[in-house]
Design an enzyme around this catalytic site. Sequence first.
Site, PDB file in Angstrom:
ATOM      1  CE  LYS A  13      -3.935  -2.330   2.185  1.00 59.52           C
ATOM      2  NZ  LYS A  13      -4.836  -2.402   3.361  1.00 59.52           N
ATOM      3  CE1 TYR A  53      -9.030  -3.793  -0.101  1.00 59.04           C
ATOM      4  CE2 TYR A  53      -8.759  -1.728  -1.291  1.00 59.04           C
ATOM      5  CZ  TYR A  53      -8.258  -2.709  -0.448  1.00 59.04           C
ATOM      6  OH  TYR A  53      -6.976  -2.606   0.037  1.00 59.04           O
ATOM      7  CG  ASN A 159      -3.603  -2.558   6.818  1.00 60.89           C
ATOM      8  OD1 ASN A 159      -3.481  -2.029   5.712  1.00 60.89           O
ATOM      9  ND2 ASN A 159      -4.621  -3.342   7.120  1.00 60.89           N
ATOM     10  CG  HIS A 162      -4.862  -6.480  -0.611  1.00 60.92           C
ATOM     11  ND1 HIS A 162      -6.130  -6.565  -0.099  1.00 60.92           N
ATOM     12  CD2 HIS A 162      -4.805  -7.395  -1.624  1.00 60.92           C
ATOM     13  CE1 HIS A 162      -6.818  -7.480  -0.779  1.00 60.92           C
ATOM     14  NE2 HIS A 162      -6.029  -7.992  -1.711  1.00 60.92           N
ATOM     15  CD  GLU A 173      -8.046  -9.608  -4.102  1.00 63.54           C
ATOM     16  OE1 GLU A 173      -6.875  -9.898  -3.786  1.00 63.54           O
ATOM     17  OE2 GLU A 173      -8.963  -9.460  -3.270  1.00 63.54           O
TER      18      GLU A 173
HETATM   19  N1  UDP Z   1      -9.961  -1.511   7.162  1.00 63.05           N
HETATM   20  C1  UDP Z   1     -10.035  -0.427   8.007  1.00 63.05           C
HETATM   21  N2  UDP Z   1     -10.756  -0.519   9.168  1.00 63.05           N
HETATM   22  C2  UDP Z   1     -11.395  -1.664   9.522  1.00 63.05           C
HETATM   23  C3  UDP Z   1     -11.306  -2.786   8.674  1.00 63.05           C
HETATM   24  C4  UDP Z   1     -10.582  -2.668   7.495  1.00 63.05           C
HETATM   25  O1  UDP Z   1      -9.468   0.627   7.711  1.00 63.05           O
HETATM   26  O2  UDP Z   1     -12.026  -1.688  10.576  1.00 63.05           O
HETATM   27  C5  UDP Z   1      -9.162  -1.405   5.911  1.00 63.05           C
HETATM   28  C6  UDP Z   1      -7.739  -1.954   6.087  1.00 63.05           C
HETATM   29  O3  UDP Z   1      -6.830  -1.123   5.357  1.00 63.05           O
HETATM   30  C7  UDP Z   1      -7.859  -3.335   5.499  1.00 63.05           C
HETATM   31  C8  UDP Z   1      -8.847  -3.096   4.359  1.00 63.05           C
HETATM   32  O4  UDP Z   1      -9.777  -2.162   4.900  1.00 63.05           O
HETATM   33  O5  UDP Z   1      -6.612  -3.855   5.092  1.00 63.05           O
HETATM   34  C9  UDP Z   1      -9.597  -4.321   3.864  1.00 63.05           C
HETATM   35  O6  UDP Z   1     -10.226  -4.954   4.952  1.00 63.05           O
HETATM   36  P1  UDP Z   1     -10.241  -6.544   5.104  1.00 63.05           P
HETATM   37  O7  UDP Z   1     -11.224  -6.904   6.167  1.00 63.05           O
HETATM   38  O8  UDP Z   1     -10.413  -7.184   3.782  1.00 63.05           O
HETATM   39  O9  UDP Z   1      -8.790  -6.817   5.717  1.00 63.05           O
HETATM   40  P2  UDP Z   1      -7.483  -7.503   5.092  1.00 63.05           P
HETATM   41  O10 UDP Z   1      -7.951  -8.588   4.157  1.00 63.05           O
HETATM   42  O11 UDP Z   1      -6.719  -6.410   4.384  1.00 63.05           O
HETATM   43  O12 UDP Z   1      -6.731  -8.027   6.269  1.00 63.05           O
HETATM   44 MG    MG Z   2      -9.387  -8.600   2.646  1.00 60.18          MG
END
Ligand code: UDP
Ligand code: MG
Length: 200
Positions: A13, A53, A159, A162, A173
């Site tokens: 990211k 997404y 974070n 991805h 994706e």
């Molecule tokens: N995200 C966030 N707040 C939340 C949950 C998700 O900002 O409470 C963002 C975060 O950057 C995350 C992305 O949304 O990586 C996609 O969420 P997902 O649940 O798919 O998490 P990941 O697969 O990235 O662990």
């Molecule tokens: Mg995810």
Amino acid sequence: MEKTIERTFVMIKPDGVQRGLIGEILKRFESAGLKIVGLKMVKATKNMVEEFYPKDKEWFETIGQKTTKAYQEAGLSIQETFGTTNLEEIGKIIKKWLVDFIVSGPVVAMVLEGNHAIMKVRNIVGYTDPFAAAPGTIRGDLTTDSIALGNIMARAVVNVIHASSSQKDAEKEISIWFEKKELMSYKRCDEDIILGRFLK
Ligand code: UDP
Ligand code: MG
């Protein structure tokens, strides 16, 4: 190809790129035996990231759940920040923040191939909320951001990375970010070991 050999999509990211973490992250995947079969730097458009997404109710609710859990553990009020406790609505608000975050700078997109690559990469990446991510994982080791702080600041949690969550997501994706001709076929020197050929 052996059934357990998979391809998965990974994106560093904008925060990971801007903090100079590209090399550190690639090193972790390469050391684990994952083969980089596609790699490029991209400045994504809003449309592309919105498409990338998910937009199904279930995904929005998962996001809402992750945020609710983080907030409860931090002793904060979801209602005060979001004006609702409805998980889907919270998920939709966070997706907007997330899209703004991903288009804020260049990202590094890649396709990794290897044995059980999808889950293996998720394990190396760690849990969504860096505050709760295990030490040893990319999110656990390389940032101190948290979902709770992100919400307070009305932004997505920053974070670093991805990674695809399932076979179905990985296929979708990869096709959004890469053309077939951009994916390479070559042999890593250690493949003979993992595929048992050294025994023959
Ligand atoms: N995200 C966030 N707040 C939340 C949950 C998700 O900002 O409470 C963002 C975060 O950057 C995350 C992305 O949304 O990586 C996609 O969420 P997902 O649940 O798919 O998490 P990941 O697969 O990235 O662990
Ligand atoms: Mg995810």
